[in-house]
Scaffold this motif. Structure first.
Motif, PDB file in Angstrom:
ATOM      1  N   ARG A 148       0.821  -1.213   0.000  1.00  0.00           N
ATOM      2  CA  ARG A 148       0.000   0.000   0.000  1.00  0.00           C
ATOM      3  C   ARG A 148       0.852   1.258   0.000  1.00  0.00           C
ATOM      4  O   ARG A 148       0.556   2.228  -0.721  1.00  0.00           O
ATOM      5  CB  ARG A 148      -0.896   0.000   1.247  1.00  0.00           C
ATOM      6  CG  ARG A 148      -1.886   1.156   1.324  1.00  0.00           C
ATOM      7  CD  ARG A 148      -2.550   1.183   2.684  1.00  0.00           C
ATOM      8  NE  ARG A 148      -1.563   1.354   3.762  1.00  0.00           N
ATOM      9  CZ  ARG A 148      -1.840   1.221   5.051  1.00  0.00           C
ATOM     10  NH1 ARG A 148      -3.058   0.872   5.425  1.00  0.00           N
ATOM     11  NH2 ARG A 148      -0.907   1.410   5.965  1.00  0.00           N
ATOM     12  N   ASP A 149       1.941   1.250   0.737  1.00  0.00           N
ATOM     13  CA  ASP A 149       2.765   2.449   0.871  1.00  0.00           C
ATOM     14  C   ASP A 149       3.649   2.702  -0.345  1.00  0.00           C
ATOM     15  O   ASP A 149       3.992   3.847  -0.633  1.00  0.00           O
ATOM     16  CB  ASP A 149       3.645   2.353   2.129  1.00  0.00           C
ATOM     17  CG  ASP A 149       2.824   2.377   3.412  1.00  0.00           C
ATOM     18  OD1 ASP A 149       1.655   2.788   3.346  1.00  0.00           O
ATOM     19  OD2 ASP A 149       3.353   1.966   4.452  1.00  0.00           O
ATOM     20  N   LEU A 150       4.035   1.626  -1.062  1.00  0.00           N
ATOM     21  CA  LEU A 150       4.998   1.781  -2.150  1.00  0.00           C
ATOM     22  C   LEU A 150       4.392   1.552  -3.526  1.00  0.00           C
ATOM     23  O   LEU A 150       5.119   1.363  -4.500  1.00  0.00           O
ATOM     24  CB  LEU A 150       6.185   0.841  -1.946  1.00  0.00           C
ATOM     25  CG  LEU A 150       7.020   1.075  -0.689  1.00  0.00           C
ATOM     26  CD1 LEU A 150       8.234   0.155  -0.659  1.00  0.00           C
ATOM     27  CD2 LEU A 150       7.468   2.529  -0.590  1.00  0.00           C
ATOM     28  N   GLY A 151       3.072   1.572  -3.632  1.00  0.00           N
ATOM     29  CA  GLY A 151       2.438   1.524  -4.946  1.00  0.00           C
ATOM     30  C   GLY A 151       2.186   0.141  -5.501  1.00  0.00           C
ATOM     31  O   GLY A 151       1.911  -0.006  -6.699  1.00  0.00           O
ATOM     32  N   GLY A 152       2.274  -0.896  -4.673  1.00  0.00           N
ATOM     33  CA  GLY A 152       1.964  -2.239  -5.149  1.00  0.00           C
ATOM     34  C   GLY A 152       0.456  -2.460  -5.220  1.00  0.00           C
ATOM     35  O   GLY A 152      -0.343  -1.558  -4.940  1.00  0.00           O
ATOM     36  N   ASP A 153       0.067  -3.664  -5.590  1.00  0.00           N
ATOM     37  CA  ASP A 153      -1.348  -4.019  -5.666  1.00  0.00           C
ATOM     38  C   ASP A 153      -1.788  -4.503  -4.284  1.00  0.00           C
ATOM     39  O   ASP A 153      -1.754  -5.709  -3.988  1.00  0.00           O
ATOM     40  CB  ASP A 153      -1.547  -5.105  -6.727  1.00  0.00           C
ATOM     41  CG  ASP A 153      -3.014  -5.371  -7.035  1.00  0.00           C
ATOM     42  OD1 ASP A 153      -3.859  -5.102  -6.162  1.00  0.00           O
ATOM     43  OD2 ASP A 153      -3.304  -5.834  -8.160  1.00  0.00           O
ATOM     44  N   ALA A 154      -2.196  -3.569  -3.438  1.00  0.00           N
ATOM     45  CA  ALA A 154      -2.531  -3.903  -2.050  1.00  0.00           C
ATOM     46  C   ALA A 154      -3.730  -4.846  -1.934  1.00  0.00           C
ATOM     47  O   ALA A 154      -3.697  -5.790  -1.137  1.00  0.00           O
ATOM     48  CB  ALA A 154      -2.757  -2.625  -1.240  1.00  0.00           C
ATOM     49  N   PRO A 155      -4.826  -4.644  -2.704  1.00  0.00           N
ATOM     50  CA  PRO A 155      -5.943  -5.602  -2.618  1.00  0.00           C
ATOM     51  C   PRO A 155      -5.529  -7.027  -2.968  1.00  0.00           C
ATOM     52  O   PRO A 155      -5.926  -7.978  -2.292  1.00  0.00           O
ATOM     53  CB  PRO A 155      -6.953  -5.051  -3.633  1.00  0.00           C
ATOM     54  CG  PRO A 155      -6.662  -3.588  -3.692  1.00  0.00           C
ATOM     55  CD  PRO A 155      -5.169  -3.481  -3.548  1.00  0.00           C
ATOM     56  N   LEU A 156      -4.722  -7.181  -4.014  1.00  0.00           N
ATOM     57  CA  LEU A 156      -4.236  -8.521  -4.370  1.00  0.00           C
ATOM     58  C   LEU A 156      -3.371  -9.086  -3.254  1.00  0.00           C
ATOM     59  O   LEU A 156      -3.452 -10.277  -2.938  1.00  0.00           O
ATOM     60  CB  LEU A 156      -3.445  -8.463  -5.678  1.00  0.00           C
ATOM     61  CG  LEU A 156      -2.770  -9.778  -6.115  1.00  0.00           C
ATOM     62  CD1 LEU A 156      -3.789 -10.877  -6.323  1.00  0.00           C
ATOM     63  CD2 LEU A 156      -1.935  -9.555  -7.378  1.00  0.00           C
ATOM     64  N   MET A 157      -2.557  -8.239  -2.642  1.00  0.00           N
ATOM     65  CA  MET A 157      -1.700  -8.687  -1.550  1.00  0.00           C
ATOM     66  C   MET A 157      -2.542  -9.200  -0.388  1.00  0.00           C
ATOM     67  O   MET A 157      -2.217 -10.226   0.226  1.00  0.00           O
ATOM     68  CB  MET A 157      -0.809  -7.530  -1.093  1.00  0.00           C
ATOM     69  CG  MET A 157       0.303  -7.922  -0.127  1.00  0.00           C
ATOM     70  SD  MET A 157       1.600  -8.899  -0.916  1.00  0.00           S
ATOM     71  CE  MET A 157       1.237 -10.540  -0.292  1.00  0.00           C
ATOM     72  N   ALA A 158      -3.623  -8.506  -0.074  1.00  0.00           N
ATOM     73  CA  ALA A 158      -4.514  -8.939   1.008  1.00  0.00           C
ATOM     74  C   ALA A 158      -5.158 -10.278   0.673  1.00  0.00           C
ATOM     75  O   ALA A 158      -5.307 -11.154   1.543  1.00  0.00           O
ATOM     76  CB  ALA A 158      -5.582  -7.879   1.250  1.00  0.00           C
ATOM     77  N   GLU A 159      -5.554 -10.464  -0.587  1.00  0.00           N
ATOM     78  CA  GLU A 159      -6.172 -11.727  -1.001  1.00  0.00           C
ATOM     79  C   GLU A 159      -5.175 -12.877  -0.902  1.00  0.00           C
ATOM     80  O   GLU A 159      -5.512 -13.975  -0.433  1.00  0.00           O
ATOM     81  CB  GLU A 159      -6.691 -11.600  -2.430  1.00  0.00           C
ATOM     82  CG  GLU A 159      -7.865 -10.648  -2.563  1.00  0.00           C
ATOM     83  CD  GLU A 159      -8.188 -10.329  -4.011  1.00  0.00           C
ATOM     84  OE1 GLU A 159      -7.583 -10.958  -4.910  1.00  0.00           O
ATOM     85  OE2 GLU A 159      -9.045  -9.466  -4.256  1.00  0.00           O
ATOM     86  N   ILE A 160      -3.938 -12.644  -1.357  1.00  0.00           N
ATOM     87  CA  ILE A 160      -2.911 -13.686  -1.293  1.00  0.00           C
ATOM     88  C   ILE A 160      -2.626 -14.072   0.158  1.00  0.00           C
ATOM     89  O   ILE A 160      -2.515 -15.251   0.496  1.00  0.00           O
ATOM     90  CB  ILE A 160      -1.622 -13.208  -1.990  1.00  0.00           C
ATOM     91  CG1 ILE A 160      -1.828 -13.145  -3.508  1.00  0.00           C
ATOM     92  CG2 ILE A 160      -0.450 -14.121  -1.658  1.00  0.00           C
ATOM     93  CD1 ILE A 160      -0.676 -12.497  -4.257  1.00  0.00           C
TER      94      ILE A 160
END
Length: 304
Positions: free
Chosen positions: A272-284
């Motif tokens: 979230r802080d560095l521009g990644g795909d935060a929703p996908l990260m939460a799902e993974i």
């Protein structure tokens, strides 16, 4: 082993229930997470490393096995980056796959180690923390800076992020204290021990509070890649390298556990802080944590 694993996941489920029912409000979870991350978890790492007899455990063999497993998975993903791009997985999504494939949940690892092998298991898992966390933080920050769509992090900010990471500085402090452990006051080591004992239960509650079952969409390629690499490929590689270095017994079991635990919930905040795909990260993160109930015992029984 299964009893210890079930106990760990029951605590995680309790954390999810407390948040889902709003028994503990979201605002309070932020404070609990900060307390665990900044104070309680560093205490258990410092105390464990400071009081451990590092000469009696295969520090180099275990550490080298885990480092090589991480580097192997990271290299595989970077080589596959062009192929993943062709099937529609962009830079931000790739960074979440990367974090989901190489990072590990230290809270789950330490809780399992304590349940399976007591003080010996905690010591061995603390070695894994000291070995893996610095490398993982450097790698993930650089990958996010390179592939994410957000504003790249400056070199000075990267260095600060790494040096101020509680997992890193607590490992360094614990190793320094280990060299002078006979000088440490009993009251001080007892203080660290009390804080450390609190970290495991509270840390697992925090892991549970981060799970978001509502966001679990139908599994896609991105989910499958991260789940397969983290929960299957990583523990097998750790086991293979451990055999190469002659790691056996409890150290081998803890090496496999360190490789097989799901990814860290902190990966979401970095995304979230560095521009990644935060929703996908939460799902993974959620999917891996749920599936690990089956894959973790299988990895330990088959490999250790």
């Amino acid at each position: 082993m299964l009893d210890s694993l079930i106990a760990v996941f029951l605590v995680i489920a309790t954390g999810w229930f407390l948040k889902a029912r709003n028994i503990v409000s979201p605002a309070h979870w932020v404070g609990v997470e900060r307390l665990t991350y900044q104070v309680l978890f560093p205490a258990v790492v410092i105390h464990t490393l400071a009081m451990a007899d590092l000469r009696s455990v295969p520090v180099l063999g275990m550490g080298a096995s885990l480092v090589l497993a991480i580097l192997s998975v990271a290299a595989l993903l970077l080589l596959a980056r062009p192929l993943l791009a062709r099937v529609g997985i962009g830079g931000p999504a790739f960074t979440s796959i990367f974090q989901g494939s190489v990072r590990w949940n230290s809270f789950v690892g330490l809780a399992l180690a304590a349940g399976l092998q007591g003080r010996t298991g905690t010591t061995l898992m603390a070695i894994a923390v000291a070995t893996m966390i610095p490398l993982l933080n450097v790698m993930c920050v650089f990958v996010l800076a390179r592939f994410a769509s957000g504003k790249p992090m400056s070199l000075s900010a990267m260095i600060r992020s790494i040096l101020y990471n509680p997992f890193i500085w607590s490992s360094a402090v614990g190793l320094v204290f280990n060299q002078v452990q006979w000088l440490l006051p009993t009251a001080f080591t007892g203080y660290l021990d009390v804080l450390g004992r609190a970290s495991l239960g509270i840390g697992l509650l925090v892991v549970g509070s981060a799970l978001d079952l509502d966001r679990l969409a139908r599994p896609r390629l991105a989910h499958a890649v991260a789940v397969g690499l983290k929960l299957a490929v990583m523990p097998v590689l750790a086991w293979l390298y451990a055999g190469w270095f002659g790691v056996t017994g409890p150290a081998l079991a803890m090496t496999v556990v360190a490789g097989a635990v799901p990814t860290a919930t902190a990966a979401y905040f970095l995304a979230r802080d560095l521009g990644g795909d935060a929703p996908l990260m939460a799902e993974i993160t959620t999917l891996q944590t749920l599936l690990a109930l089956a894959t973790l015992p299988a990895a330990v029984l088959l490999l250790a």
